[in-house]
Scaffold this motif. Structure first.
Motif, mmCIF file in Angstrom:
data_model
loop_
_atom_site.group_PDB
_atom_site.id
_atom_site.type_symbol
_atom_site.label_atom_id
_atom_site.label_comp_id
_atom_site.label_asym_id
_atom_site.label_seq_id
_atom_site.Cartn_x
_atom_site.Cartn_y
_atom_site.Cartn_z
ATOM 1 N N PRO A 24 0.784 -1.183 0.033
ATOM 2 C CA PRO A 24 -0.078 -0.031 0.102
ATOM 3 C C PRO A 24 0.975 1.342 0.058
ATOM 4 O O PRO A 24 1.845 1.081 0.381
ATOM 5 C CB PRO A 24 -0.819 -0.071 1.257
ATOM 6 N N TYR A 25 0.225 2.332 -0.580
ATOM 7 C CA TYR A 25 0.989 3.500 -0.717
ATOM 8 C C TYR A 25 1.352 3.992 0.852
ATOM 9 O O TYR A 25 0.209 4.268 1.732
ATOM 10 C CB TYR A 25 0.407 4.676 -1.328
ATOM 11 N N PRO A 26 2.529 4.487 1.204
ATOM 12 C CA PRO A 26 2.919 4.552 2.752
ATOM 13 C C PRO A 26 2.299 6.130 2.920
ATOM 14 O O PRO A 26 2.059 6.946 2.271
ATOM 15 C CB PRO A 26 4.409 4.700 2.733
ATOM 16 N N GLU A 27 2.213 6.125 4.316
ATOM 17 C CA GLU A 27 1.747 7.310 4.860
ATOM 18 C C GLU A 27 3.215 8.409 5.046
ATOM 19 O O GLU A 27 4.471 7.657 4.860
ATOM 20 C CB GLU A 27 1.034 7.373 6.487
ATOM 21 N N SER A 28 3.122 9.349 5.091
ATOM 22 C CA SER A 28 4.236 10.331 5.548
ATOM 23 C C SER A 28 5.052 9.876 6.467
ATOM 24 O O SER A 28 4.624 9.497 7.707
ATOM 25 C CB SER A 28 3.957 11.686 5.654
ATOM 26 N N ASN A 29 6.381 9.722 6.146
ATOM 27 C CA ASN A 29 7.470 9.364 7.334
ATOM 28 C C ASN A 29 8.732 9.996 6.493
ATOM 29 O O ASN A 29 8.951 10.405 5.594
ATOM 30 C CB ASN A 29 7.590 8.105 7.694
ATOM 31 N N PRO A 30 9.970 10.197 7.578
ATOM 32 C CA PRO A 30 11.014 10.713 7.270
ATOM 33 C C PRO A 30 11.832 10.267 6.104
ATOM 34 O O PRO A 30 12.185 10.952 4.950
ATOM 35 C CB PRO A 30 11.909 10.858 8.477
ATOM 36 N N LEU A 31 11.756 8.658 5.979
ATOM 37 C CA LEU A 31 12.434 8.029 4.842
ATOM 38 C C LEU A 31 11.596 8.285 3.627
ATOM 39 O O LEU A 31 12.186 8.382 2.453
ATOM 40 C CB LEU A 31 12.694 6.727 5.378
ATOM 41 N N PHE A 32 10.394 8.199 3.542
ATOM 42 C CA PHE A 32 9.389 8.324 2.444
ATOM 43 C C PHE A 32 9.630 9.684 1.834
ATOM 44 O O PHE A 32 9.661 10.096 0.771
ATOM 45 C CB PHE A 32 8.195 7.886 2.697
ATOM 46 N N ASP A 33 9.489 10.767 2.879
ATOM 47 C CA ASP A 33 9.305 12.157 2.378
ATOM 48 C C ASP A 33 10.739 12.491 1.770
ATOM 49 O O ASP A 33 10.808 13.193 0.686
ATOM 50 C CB ASP A 33 9.269 13.057 3.637
#
Length: 509
Positions: A24-33
């Motif tokens: 699933p598409y991830p929620e906002s987190n430091p690595l993803f951002d």
């Protein structure tokens, strides 16, 4: 040239409803951002699908997880001081990957002992209108249950489940409609085996194969080379006419032999003539037991309706010959032979035949069942009971052997009485009848047994012709000379000449 698999300028409707499973598409987190910001400004020439200020698609995130997992596995192997150029086994790589636990841009990267990733998965279907995969269900890694989000729009552009059970079409024969049909879906029609007396849809191979598989004969009629319908009509009419003829002769013998006691009939014992006619009549009726599709009741009655009349007819011919032999064995001696004595001899001959059939019915009961013939299963007369196959054929040959013994007995008596004066000799016609039956049995039975398993159509014709010929030949030889004598020679007058009086007196005294 590197293909851009993240987007297509011309979405194809042929891909509508295609399913896939993705993280699933991830929620906002430091690595993803961090990863998303880098993706938005990346050079699309160097990184196909990146740039243009768009968020990274899920496959890009999965690719990032693959790189992170590989680096984590390499870190474990490096700590083991094995990155010195030596070969690293596949098992070591698998163990290192399964033991990692590192964060990623999407979810924590962890694996089960069997190698499956511990991660929540979402199911997507492709929508050409939006040129994207649309989430319709989620799955948790700990229980593998699906939580539906929305219905899938399938290839038909509806939410109705598609039929994935695709089968090739096939042709089949409809017994009820009497024609070849086709099931284009390959699964709408349930084909029947001919394993009962009433079926409808059967395989197309059963059509015109010389075996009757439909209760209404439709599979062996019409354009078939072996048309059972025409065959049954022709032989049914012929057999019916012969049975009517037999009934007329019974009436004739009753009037002129029993009531009026004409010498031509009285000298031949009207009682045994009536018994012979009854045997012939029942023998004719046995033909109808072989009509149509086999049935357990019809199969069980066939030995009774055909076997006993044959034995009865042979026994009557034999004992009548025996009577003539005994009368003229001592021509100067007055011999008294009553019909009751002959009836006793006839009964003695008939009782073993009845016992053979009774034991046959109990031990190896004739019935109808599915048997393989010529590569196909057919519903035919077979052997059941305690023995099954080959019990039926054994009892058949026992019965035939006993019948042959009676025929041989009759033939011996015929030879012994060959010198009886012709004026008093009834044995010539009896002898011809006995030899005729013997020759017919010796020729027809082996040929029938050879043909029956491969072509029951011609075997049926052969058997029926043999039955009709055997009884008709006996009927003609034994009764037509007497009928002609009374009707055309004596003109319905009782011709009480010396010869007939003499033999009649010696016979019945």
């Amino acid at each position: 040239v590197v293909a851009n698999f993240f987007s297509s300028p011309e979405p194809s409707p042929l891909s509508r409803g295609m399913l896939t499973s993705l993280l699933p598409y991830p929620e906002s987190n430091p690595l993803f951002d961090c990863f998303a910001n880098a993706w938005k400004v990346a050079d699309p020439v160097l990184y196909p699908g990146a740039g243009l200020g768009q968020l990274p698609p899920i496959p890009a995130l999965t690719g990032s997880d693959l790189v992170v997992a590989t680096i984590a596995a390499l870190d474990q192997i490096d700590k083991m001081q094995m990155l010195d150029g030596r070969r690293i086994s596949g098992q070591l790589w698998a163990d290192a990957i399964r033991n990692i636990s590192v964060p990623s841009v999407n979810q924590q990267i962890e694996f089960f002992p069997n190698g499956d990733r511990k991660a929540q998965l979402s199911l997507f279907y492709y929508s050409p209108e939006s040129n994207s995969f649309v989430r319709f269900a989620d799955s948790e890694f700990n229980d593998y249950t699906l939580q539906n989000v929305q219905d899938v729009v399938w290839y038909s552009n509806t939410t109705q489940l598609p039929d994935l059970d695709i089968r090739p079409p096939f042709s089949y024969w409809s017994c009820e409609d009497g024609k070849m049909k086709e099931d284009p879906t390959g699964k709408t029609v349930s084909l029947h085996t001919p394993g009962s007396s009433h079926v409808d849809e059967i395989e197309s191979g059963y059509y015109c194969d010389h075996f009757i598989d439909c209760h209404n004969l439709s599979d062996e009629s019409g354009e078939c080379g072996g048309n059972y319908m025409i065959l049954f009509i022709v032989f049914g009419v012929v057999t019916g006419l012969l049975m009517i003829l037999t009934l007329l002769i019974i009436i004739f013998v009753a009037i002129f032999g029993i009531i009026l006691q004409y010498r031509r009939l009285k000298s031949a014992s009207p009682f045994f003539l009536m018994l012979l006619l009854i045997s012939i009549f029942v023998g004719y009726s046995s033909v109808f037991a072989f009509f149509g599709k086999p049935h357990p009741v019809a199969c069980a009655f066939q030995p009774w309706l055909l076997g006993l009349p044959v034995i009865s007819m042979i026994a009557i011919l034999a004992v009548k010959n025996l009577r003539i032999y005994r009368i003229f064995k001592y021509p100067l001696k007055r011999t008294k032979i009553t019909d009751l004595e002959l009836l006793a001899v006839w009964t003695v001959i008939l009782v073993p035949a009845v016992l053979i059939i009774v034991v046959w019915m109990i031990v190896s009961t004739p019935t109808a069942s599915i048997k393989e013939r010529d590569g196909e299963d057919h519903y035919i007369c077979a052997t059941g009971g305690f023995t099954g196959e080959p019990g039926g054929i054994i009892f058949f040959f026992i019965f035939v052997g006993y019948s042959a013994g009676i025929l041989i007995f009759g033939a011996i008596i015929s030879v012994l009485s060959r010198n009886v004066p012709s004026l008093f000799n009834e044995s010539k016609l009896l002898t011809i009848s006995i030899y005729n039956l013997g020759f017919l049995s010796a020729v027809i039975i082996p040929v029938f047994l050879v043909i029956q398993p491969f072509n029951p159509f011609w075997a049926w014709i052969l058997r029926t012709c043999a039955v009709l010929y055997a009884f008709t030949a006996t009927l003609v030889l034994q009764f037509f000379p007497r009928i002609v004598g009374i009707v055309f020679v004596d003109r319905f007058k009782d011709n009480n000449n010396s010869s007939t009086s003499y033999i009649s007196t010696k016979t019945h005294e």
